[in-house]
Design a protein around this motif. Structure first.
Motif, PDB file in Angstrom:
ATOM      1  N   MET A   1       0.709   5.706   0.192  1.00  0.00           N
ATOM      2  CA  MET A   1      -0.129   6.782   0.667  1.00  0.00           C
ATOM      3  C   MET A   1      -0.047   7.960  -0.293  1.00  0.00           C
ATOM      4  O   MET A   1       1.026   8.533  -0.486  1.00  0.00           O
ATOM      5  CB  MET A   1       0.299   7.227   2.065  1.00  0.00           C
ATOM      6  CG  MET A   1      -0.657   8.230   2.685  1.00  0.00           C
ATOM      7  SD  MET A   1      -0.142   8.807   4.326  1.00  0.00           S
ATOM      8  CE  MET A   1       0.250   7.299   5.177  1.00  0.00           C
TER       9      MET A   1
ATOM     10  N   SER B   1       6.236   2.563   1.729  1.00  0.00           N
ATOM     11  CA  SER B   1       5.205   1.595   1.377  1.00  0.00           C
ATOM     12  C   SER B   1       4.838   0.832   2.641  1.00  0.00           C
ATOM     13  O   SER B   1       5.621   0.754   3.589  1.00  0.00           O
ATOM     14  CB  SER B   1       5.685   0.656   0.272  1.00  0.00           C
ATOM     15  OG  SER B   1       6.812  -0.077   0.688  1.00  0.00           O
ATOM     16  N   TYR B   2       3.644   0.279   2.649  1.00  0.00           N
ATOM     17  CA  TYR B   2       3.105  -0.366   3.837  1.00  0.00           C
ATOM     18  C   TYR B   2       2.608  -1.755   3.477  1.00  0.00           C
ATOM     19  O   TYR B   2       2.115  -1.988   2.377  1.00  0.00           O
ATOM     20  CB  TYR B   2       1.968   0.487   4.412  1.00  0.00           C
ATOM     21  CG  TYR B   2       2.409   1.915   4.662  1.00  0.00           C
ATOM     22  CD1 TYR B   2       3.073   2.262   5.826  1.00  0.00           C
ATOM     23  CD2 TYR B   2       2.214   2.898   3.698  1.00  0.00           C
ATOM     24  CE1 TYR B   2       3.512   3.562   6.048  1.00  0.00           C
ATOM     25  CE2 TYR B   2       2.653   4.202   3.905  1.00  0.00           C
ATOM     26  CZ  TYR B   2       3.302   4.527   5.073  1.00  0.00           C
ATOM     27  OH  TYR B   2       3.743   5.797   5.284  1.00  0.00           O
TER      28      TYR B   2
ATOM     29  N   TYR C   1       0.854  -1.175   0.000  1.00  0.00           N
ATOM     30  CA  TYR C   1       0.000   0.000   0.000  1.00  0.00           C
ATOM     31  C   TYR C   1       0.893   1.229   0.000  1.00  0.00           C
ATOM     32  O   TYR C   1       1.952   1.242   0.631  1.00  0.00           O
ATOM     33  CB  TYR C   1      -0.909   0.010   1.235  1.00  0.00           C
ATOM     34  CG  TYR C   1      -1.986  -1.034   1.152  1.00  0.00           C
ATOM     35  CD1 TYR C   1      -3.246  -0.717   0.673  1.00  0.00           C
ATOM     36  CD2 TYR C   1      -1.727  -2.349   1.519  1.00  0.00           C
ATOM     37  CE1 TYR C   1      -4.234  -1.688   0.575  1.00  0.00           C
ATOM     38  CE2 TYR C   1      -2.708  -3.322   1.423  1.00  0.00           C
ATOM     39  CZ  TYR C   1      -3.952  -2.985   0.953  1.00  0.00           C
ATOM     40  OH  TYR C   1      -4.921  -3.950   0.839  1.00  0.00           O
TER      41      TYR C   1
ATOM     42  N   ALA D   1      -3.317  -2.090   4.722  1.00  0.00           N
ATOM     43  CA  ALA D   1      -4.068  -0.832   4.736  1.00  0.00           C
ATOM     44  C   ALA D   1      -4.072  -0.240   6.146  1.00  0.00           C
ATOM     45  O   ALA D   1      -3.961   0.979   6.325  1.00  0.00           O
ATOM     46  CB  ALA D   1      -5.486  -1.063   4.244  1.00  0.00           C
TER      47      ALA D   1
ATOM     48  N   MET E   1      -0.826   7.840   8.720  1.00  0.00           N
ATOM     49  CA  MET E   1      -1.375   9.071   8.135  1.00  0.00           C
ATOM     50  C   MET E   1      -1.096  10.342   8.941  1.00  0.00           C
ATOM     51  O   MET E   1      -0.672  11.333   8.357  1.00  0.00           O
ATOM     52  CB  MET E   1      -2.879   8.933   7.900  1.00  0.00           C
ATOM     53  CG  MET E   1      -3.227   8.335   6.594  1.00  0.00           C
ATOM     54  SD  MET E   1      -5.030   8.421   6.376  1.00  0.00           S
ATOM     55  CE  MET E   1      -5.179   7.365   4.957  1.00  0.00           C
TER      56      MET E   1
ATOM     57  N   CYS F   1      -0.830   1.538   6.813  1.00  0.00           N
ATOM     58  CA  CYS F   1      -0.820   2.791   6.067  1.00  0.00           C
ATOM     59  C   CYS F   1      -1.662   3.849   6.791  1.00  0.00           C
ATOM     60  O   CYS F   1      -1.223   4.982   6.981  1.00  0.00           O
ATOM     61  CB  CYS F   1      -1.348   2.545   4.651  1.00  0.00           C
ATOM     62  SG  CYS F   1      -1.417   4.022   3.608  1.00  0.00           S
ATOM     63  N   GLN F   2      -2.859   3.480   7.200  1.00  0.00           N
ATOM     64  CA  GLN F   2      -3.739   4.421   7.885  1.00  0.00           C
ATOM     65  C   GLN F   2      -3.152   4.893   9.207  1.00  0.00           C
ATOM     66  O   GLN F   2      -3.314   6.053   9.588  1.00  0.00           O
ATOM     67  CB  GLN F   2      -5.113   3.789   8.093  1.00  0.00           C
ATOM     68  CG  GLN F   2      -5.853   3.624   6.776  1.00  0.00           C
ATOM     69  CD  GLN F   2      -7.102   2.777   6.896  1.00  0.00           C
ATOM     70  OE1 GLN F   2      -7.316   2.094   7.901  1.00  0.00           O
ATOM     71  NE2 GLN F   2      -7.925   2.806   5.865  1.00  0.00           N
TER      72      GLN F   2
ATOM     73  N   SER G   1      -4.786   9.282   1.254  1.00  0.00           N
ATOM     74  CA  SER G   1      -5.533   8.097   0.858  1.00  0.00           C
ATOM     75  C   SER G   1      -4.568   6.931   0.714  1.00  0.00           C
ATOM     76  O   SER G   1      -3.537   7.059   0.062  1.00  0.00           O
ATOM     77  CB  SER G   1      -6.234   8.370  -0.478  1.00  0.00           C
ATOM     78  OG  SER G   1      -6.827   7.205  -0.976  1.00  0.00           O
ATOM     79  N   CYS G   2      -4.897   5.820   1.333  1.00  0.00           N
ATOM     80  CA  CYS G   2      -4.078   4.613   1.183  1.00  0.00           C
ATOM     81  C   CYS G   2      -4.586   3.839  -0.022  1.00  0.00           C
ATOM     82  O   CYS G   2      -5.782   3.572  -0.140  1.00  0.00           O
ATOM     83  CB  CYS G   2      -4.161   3.752   2.442  1.00  0.00           C
ATOM     84  SG  CYS G   2      -3.394   4.539   3.866  1.00  0.00           S
ATOM     85  N   GLU G   3      -3.664   3.497  -0.903  1.00  0.00           N
ATOM     86  CA  GLU G   3      -4.025   2.829  -2.145  1.00  0.00           C
ATOM     87  C   GLU G   3      -3.127   1.629  -2.364  1.00  0.00           C
ATOM     88  O   GLU G   3      -1.968   1.643  -1.965  1.00  0.00           O
ATOM     89  CB  GLU G   3      -3.864   3.800  -3.320  1.00  0.00           C
ATOM     90  CG  GLU G   3      -4.680   5.062  -3.161  1.00  0.00           C
ATOM     91  CD  GLU G   3      -4.359   6.115  -4.194  1.00  0.00           C
ATOM     92  OE1 GLU G   3      -3.446   5.909  -5.015  1.00  0.00           O
ATOM     93  OE2 GLU G   3      -5.025   7.161  -4.174  1.00  0.00           O
TER      94      GLU G   3
END
Length: 78
Positions: A8, A29-30, A6, A33, A40, A36-37, A58-60
């Protein structure tokens, strides 16, 4: 096949917080999710230099790629 990671995206948004554009991708990178969150708040605090009323993230899902958040440079002559 590359492992799932993931990334960000740092978003610049209007006053309404709904009209956003991707301005940057955080240089990390994570593995999930949730990871990643959790990152933030720190990443948002590091990107307060953007000229937007609202900064969001936004985590993608991402794959293997290179991110360059630097300013574009002119190609060298020669």
């Amino acid at each position: 096949m590359a492992p799932l990671v993931y990334v960000m995206a740092i978003l610049g948004c209007g006053d309404d917080g709904a009209t956003c554009t991707r301005e940057r991708v955080a240089p990390a990178s994570y593995q999930s999710a949730a990871e990643c969150q959790a990152a933030m708040p720190v990443m948002l605090a590091q990107n307060t230099d953007l000229s937007f009323p609202v900064i969001s993230a936004s985590c993608e899902r991402g794959g293997r790629f290179v991110v360059d958040n630097g300013k574009p440079t002119k190609p060298k002559a020669g």
